[in-house]
Design a protein around this motif. Structure first.
Motif, PDB file in Angstrom:
ATOM      1  N   SER A   1       0.826  -1.208   0.000  1.00 14.60           N
ATOM      2  CA  SER A   1       0.000   0.000   0.000  1.00 14.60           C
ATOM      3  C   SER A   1       0.859   1.256   0.000  1.00 14.60           C
ATOM      4  CB  SER A   1      -0.926   0.003   1.225  1.00 14.60           C
ATOM      5  OG  SER A   1      -1.835  -1.066   1.168  1.00 14.60           O
ATOM      6  N   THR A   2       1.941   1.242   0.772  1.00 16.43           N
ATOM      7  CA  THR A   2       2.828   2.407   0.848  1.00 16.43           C
ATOM      8  C   THR A   2       3.574   2.623  -0.461  1.00 16.43           C
ATOM      9  OG1 THR A   2       3.115   1.986   3.227  1.00 16.43           O
ATOM     10  CG2 THR A   2       4.695   3.470   2.170  1.00 16.43           C
ATOM     11  N   ALA A   3       4.102   1.535  -1.017  1.00 18.37           N
ATOM     12  CA  ALA A   3       4.900   1.645  -2.247  1.00 18.37           C
ATOM     13  C   ALA A   3       4.055   1.952  -3.470  1.00 18.37           C
ATOM     14  CB  ALA A   3       5.669   0.340  -2.475  1.00 18.37           C
ATOM     15  N   SER A   4       2.767   1.652  -3.405  1.00 19.66           N
ATOM     16  CA  SER A   4       1.919   1.843  -4.582  1.00 19.66           C
ATOM     17  C   SER A   4       1.727   3.321  -4.938  1.00 19.66           C
ATOM     18  CB  SER A   4       0.551   1.183  -4.368  1.00 19.66           C
ATOM     19  OG  SER A   4      -0.170   1.828  -3.335  1.00 19.66           O
ATOM     20  N   VAL A   5       1.902   4.224  -3.963  1.00 19.73           N
ATOM     21  CA  VAL A   5       1.677   5.646  -4.241  1.00 19.73           C
ATOM     22  C   VAL A   5       2.605   6.168  -5.345  1.00 19.73           C
ATOM     23  CG1 VAL A   5       1.722   7.986  -3.305  1.00 19.73           C
ATOM     24  CG2 VAL A   5       0.703   6.126  -1.973  1.00 19.73           C
ATOM     25  N   PRO A   6       3.935   6.039  -5.231  1.00 19.34           N
ATOM     26  CA  PRO A   6       4.781   6.539  -6.324  1.00 19.34           C
ATOM     27  C   PRO A   6       4.605   5.760  -7.621  1.00 19.34           C
ATOM     28  CG  PRO A   6       6.112   5.390  -4.687  1.00 19.34           C
ATOM     29  CD  PRO A   6       4.751   5.560  -4.099  1.00 19.34           C
ATOM     30  N   VAL A   7       4.340   4.454  -7.525  1.00 14.01           N
ATOM     31  CA  VAL A   7       4.164   3.640  -8.732  1.00 14.01           C
ATOM     32  C   VAL A   7       2.924   4.092  -9.503  1.00 14.01           C
ATOM     33  CG1 VAL A   7       3.743   1.313  -9.609  1.00 14.01           C
ATOM     34  CG2 VAL A   7       5.361   1.652  -7.734  1.00 14.01           C
ATOM     35  N   ILE A   8       1.798   4.265  -8.795  1.00 16.42           N
ATOM     36  CA  ILE A   8       0.559   4.692  -9.451  1.00 16.42           C
ATOM     37  C   ILE A   8       0.644   6.144  -9.892  1.00 16.42           C
ATOM     38  CG2 ILE A   8      -1.934   4.974  -9.160  1.00 16.42           C
ATOM     39  CD1 ILE A   8      -1.845   2.681  -7.144  1.00 16.42           C
ATOM     40  N   LEU A   9       1.361   6.973  -9.126  1.00 17.23           N
ATOM     41  CA  LEU A   9       1.546   8.372  -9.518  1.00 17.23           C
ATOM     42  C   LEU A   9       2.201   8.463 -10.892  1.00 17.23           C
ATOM     43  CD1 LEU A   9       1.447  11.392  -8.877  1.00 17.23           C
ATOM     44  CD2 LEU A   9       3.649  11.132  -7.695  1.00 17.23           C
ATOM     45  N   MET A  10       3.207   7.626 -11.131  1.00 18.42           N
ATOM     46  CA  MET A  10       3.882   7.622 -12.431  1.00 18.42           C
ATOM     47  C   MET A  10       2.897   7.240 -13.538  1.00 18.42           C
ATOM     48  SD  MET A  10       7.171   5.377 -13.713  1.00 18.42           S
ATOM     49  CE  MET A  10       6.185   3.880 -13.855  1.00 18.42           C
ATOM     50  N   ALA A  11       2.089   6.209 -13.282  1.00 18.08           N
ATOM     51  CA  ALA A  11       1.122   5.770 -14.286  1.00 18.08           C
ATOM     52  C   ALA A  11       0.051   6.836 -14.517  1.00 18.08           C
ATOM     53  CB  ALA A  11       0.474   4.458 -13.848  1.00 18.08           C
ATOM     54  N   ALA A  12      -0.454   7.442 -13.435  1.00 18.08           N
ATOM     55  CA  ALA A  12      -1.500   8.462 -13.561  1.00 18.08           C
ATOM     56  C   ALA A  12      -0.999   9.665 -14.353  1.00 18.08           C
ATOM     57  CB  ALA A  12      -1.981   8.884 -12.179  1.00 18.08           C
ATOM     58  N   TRP A  13       0.223  10.075 -14.107  1.00 17.38           N
ATOM     59  CA  TRP A  13       0.782  11.234 -14.811  1.00 17.38           C
ATOM     60  C   TRP A  13       0.839  10.983 -16.313  1.00 17.38           C
ATOM     61  CZ3 TRP A  13       1.588  16.172 -14.033  1.00 17.38           C
ATOM     62  CH2 TRP A  13       2.455  16.868 -14.878  1.00 17.38           C
ATOM     63  N   SER A  14       1.148   9.754 -16.712  1.00 18.80           N
ATOM     64  CA  SER A  14       1.264   9.449 -18.132  1.00 18.80           C
ATOM     65  C   SER A  14      -0.084   9.487 -18.845  1.00 18.80           C
ATOM     66  CB  SER A  14       1.920   8.077 -18.326  1.00 18.80           C
ATOM     67  OG  SER A  14       1.095   7.047 -17.841  1.00 18.80           O
ATOM     68  N   PHE A  15      -1.197   9.373 -18.094  1.00 17.50           N
ATOM     69  CA  PHE A  15      -2.532   9.393 -18.704  1.00 17.50           C
ATOM     70  C   PHE A  15      -3.324  10.646 -18.322  1.00 17.50           C
ATOM     71  CE2 PHE A  15      -1.693   4.735 -18.337  1.00 17.50           C
ATOM     72  CZ  PHE A  15      -1.613   4.475 -19.699  1.00 17.50           C
ATOM     73  N   ARG A  16      -2.639  11.679 -17.858  1.00 21.00           N
ATOM     74  CA  ARG A  16      -3.317  12.864 -17.328  1.00 21.00           C
ATOM     75  C   ARG A  16      -4.180  13.564 -18.372  1.00 21.00           C
ATOM     76  NH1 ARG A  16       1.840  13.850 -18.460  1.00 21.00           N
ATOM     77  NH2 ARG A  16       2.485  15.770 -19.506  1.00 21.00           N
ATOM     78  N   ARG A  17      -3.830  13.472 -19.654  1.00 21.98           N
ATOM     79  CA  ARG A  17      -4.603  14.170 -20.684  1.00 21.98           C
ATOM     80  C   ARG A  17      -6.004  13.585 -20.857  1.00 21.98           C
ATOM     81  NH1 ARG A  17       0.619  14.117 -22.744  1.00 21.98           N
ATOM     82  NH2 ARG A  17       1.519  16.186 -23.115  1.00 21.98           N
ATOM     83  N   GLY A  18      -6.183  12.349 -20.441  1.00 16.72           N
ATOM     84  CA  GLY A  18      -7.499  11.730 -20.586  1.00 16.72           C
ATOM     85  C   GLY A  18      -8.403  11.912 -19.382  1.00 16.72           C
ATOM     86  N   LEU A  19      -7.935  12.647 -18.371  1.00  9.59           N
ATOM     87  CA  LEU A  19      -8.680  12.742 -17.119  1.00  9.59           C
ATOM     88  C   LEU A  19      -9.887  13.664 -17.235  1.00  9.59           C
ATOM     89  CD1 LEU A  19      -8.945  12.162 -14.073  1.00  9.59           C
ATOM     90  CD2 LEU A  19      -7.443  14.118 -13.671  1.00  9.59           C
ATOM     91  N   ASN A  20     -11.012  13.196 -16.732  1.00  8.47           N
ATOM     92  CA  ASN A  20     -12.208  14.004 -16.539  1.00  8.47           C
ATOM     93  C   ASN A  20     -12.617  13.813 -15.078  1.00  8.47           C
ATOM     94  OD1 ASN A  20     -14.794  15.084 -16.373  1.00  8.47           O
ATOM     95  ND2 ASN A  20     -15.437  14.313 -18.363  1.00  8.47           N
ATOM     96  N   TRP A  21     -12.446  14.858 -14.262  1.00  6.90           N
ATOM     97  CA  TRP A  21     -12.694  14.718 -12.829  1.00  6.90           C
ATOM     98  C   TRP A  21     -14.138  14.324 -12.519  1.00  6.90           C
ATOM     99  CZ3 TRP A  21      -9.216  13.877  -9.364  1.00  6.90           C
ATOM    100  CH2 TRP A  21      -7.925  14.384  -9.518  1.00  6.90           C
ATOM    101  N   ARG A  22     -15.063  14.680 -13.406  1.00  8.90           N
ATOM    102  CA  ARG A  22     -16.459  14.308 -13.182  1.00  8.90           C
ATOM    103  C   ARG A  22     -16.642  12.789 -13.251  1.00  8.90           C
ATOM    104  NH1 ARG A  22     -20.339  17.771 -16.913  1.00  8.90           N
ATOM    105  NH2 ARG A  22     -21.879  16.770 -15.554  1.00  8.90           N
ATOM    106  N   ASP A  23     -15.760  12.103 -13.990  1.00  4.48           N
ATOM    107  CA  ASP A  23     -15.847  10.646 -14.077  1.00  4.48           C
ATOM    108  C   ASP A  23     -15.585   9.990 -12.721  1.00  4.48           C
ATOM    109  OD1 ASP A  23     -16.330  10.823 -16.789  1.00  4.48           O
ATOM    110  OD2 ASP A  23     -14.256  10.413 -17.376  1.00  4.48           O
ATOM    111  N   ILE A  24     -14.551  10.461 -12.032  1.00  7.89           N
ATOM    112  CA  ILE A  24     -14.115   9.755 -10.832  1.00  7.89           C
ATOM    113  C   ILE A  24     -14.690  10.329  -9.538  1.00  7.89           C
ATOM    114  CG2 ILE A  24     -11.953   9.093 -11.955  1.00  7.89           C
ATOM    115  CD1 ILE A  24     -10.519  11.063 -10.072  1.00  7.89           C
TER     116      ILE A  24
END
Length: 254
Positions: A50-73
């Motif tokens: 759980s602790t290590a997943s934060v930087p790992v997921i942050l890297m993945a999320a940043w790479s897909f940031r252009r597709g983000l719609n905050w209303r979706d989540i």
């Protein structure tokens, strides 16, 4: 085993989990939670992943940031905020023997759900325009999926499959779906780490192990992305899924 050997084994598990996640598109948390309890106890494994997943997921999320719609989540995040603490309380209260078996059962169910989700035919596998459902039609299903994912994140550190099942039904383009998944998982991961800090569950040993896990996972993800071009992802997925199912059964009956 001595501390150096433990850290090397943890880094190896992280690299394998990252490789599998990159090669077949899912599995970092599931693979990590399947293999880490063979090195450290299962409760420690949940905290470290759980602790290590934060930087790992942050890297993945940043790479897909252009597709983000905050209303979706947004409904999903609200659901996770409500129900993740319930799962975290359950995680703290469960005896070690029960936690091992529940972890095995969760891995079994999540592997099966991930397998079904990946093979469900949807427009999210393409980059074409998706079908955007009406806000009112998706708010409550999204809230429920997010709440279930949050509960599972708190209890067994695996949040993705309920959200993937919801997201795949929306007919979104691939980039929007991946942004939806990764930003939700990032919020949940940060929220859970905050909860563990409040509950004083993260000690120096867990933090040190997480510091070995995260960079090794990133290396595994990079290697997996390159290697996946040269072999069949279907064969790799079958191998990983079979191995995880065997480990899950071992946890349940062992």
């Amino acid at each position: 085993m001595d501390d150096t050997t433990t850290m090397i084994l943890i880094a190896t598990v992280a690299a394998i989990a990252g490789f599998a996640h990159s090669a077949i598109g899912f599995g970092f948390g599931i693979v990590s939670l399947s293999l880490l309890p063979l090195i450290v106890d299962v409760r420690q494994s949940h905290i470290v992943v759980s602790t290590a997943s934060v930087p790992v997921i942050l890297m993945a999320a940043w790479s897909f940031r252009r597709g983000l719609n905050w209303r979706d989540i947004r409904p999903a995040v609200i659901g996770a905020i409500v129900f993740l603490p319930v799962g975290l309380v359950l995680f703290e209260m469960m005896p070690m023997g029960w936690l091992v078996r529940v972890t095995g059962l969760a891995i079994l169910l999540m592997v099966l759900m991930n397998y079904r989700n990946r093979h469900r035919k949807t427009d999210s596998d393409t980059d074409g325009p998706g079908i955007v459902p009406a806000e009112a039609a998706t708010t409550w299903p999204c809230f429920i999926a997010g709440g279930l994912g949050g509960f599972l994140a708190g209890a067994v550190s695996i949040a993705g499959p309920p959200m993937a099942a919801f997201g795949l039904k929306q007919g979104w383009p691939a980039e929007r779906f991946k942004a939806f998944m990764n930003f939700y998982l990032l919020v949940v991961a940060m929220y859970k780490v905050g909860g563990m800090v409040v509950r004083n569950l993260i000690d120096r040993e867990a933090l040190t192990q997480a510091c070995w896990l995260a960079p090794a996972a990133v290396i595994g993800i990079v290697v997996g992305a390159k290697a996946s071009r040269h072999f069949s992802s279907r064969w790799t997925e079958a191998l990983v899924t079979t191995s995880l199912l065997a480990i899950a059964v071992y946890f349940i009956v062992g």
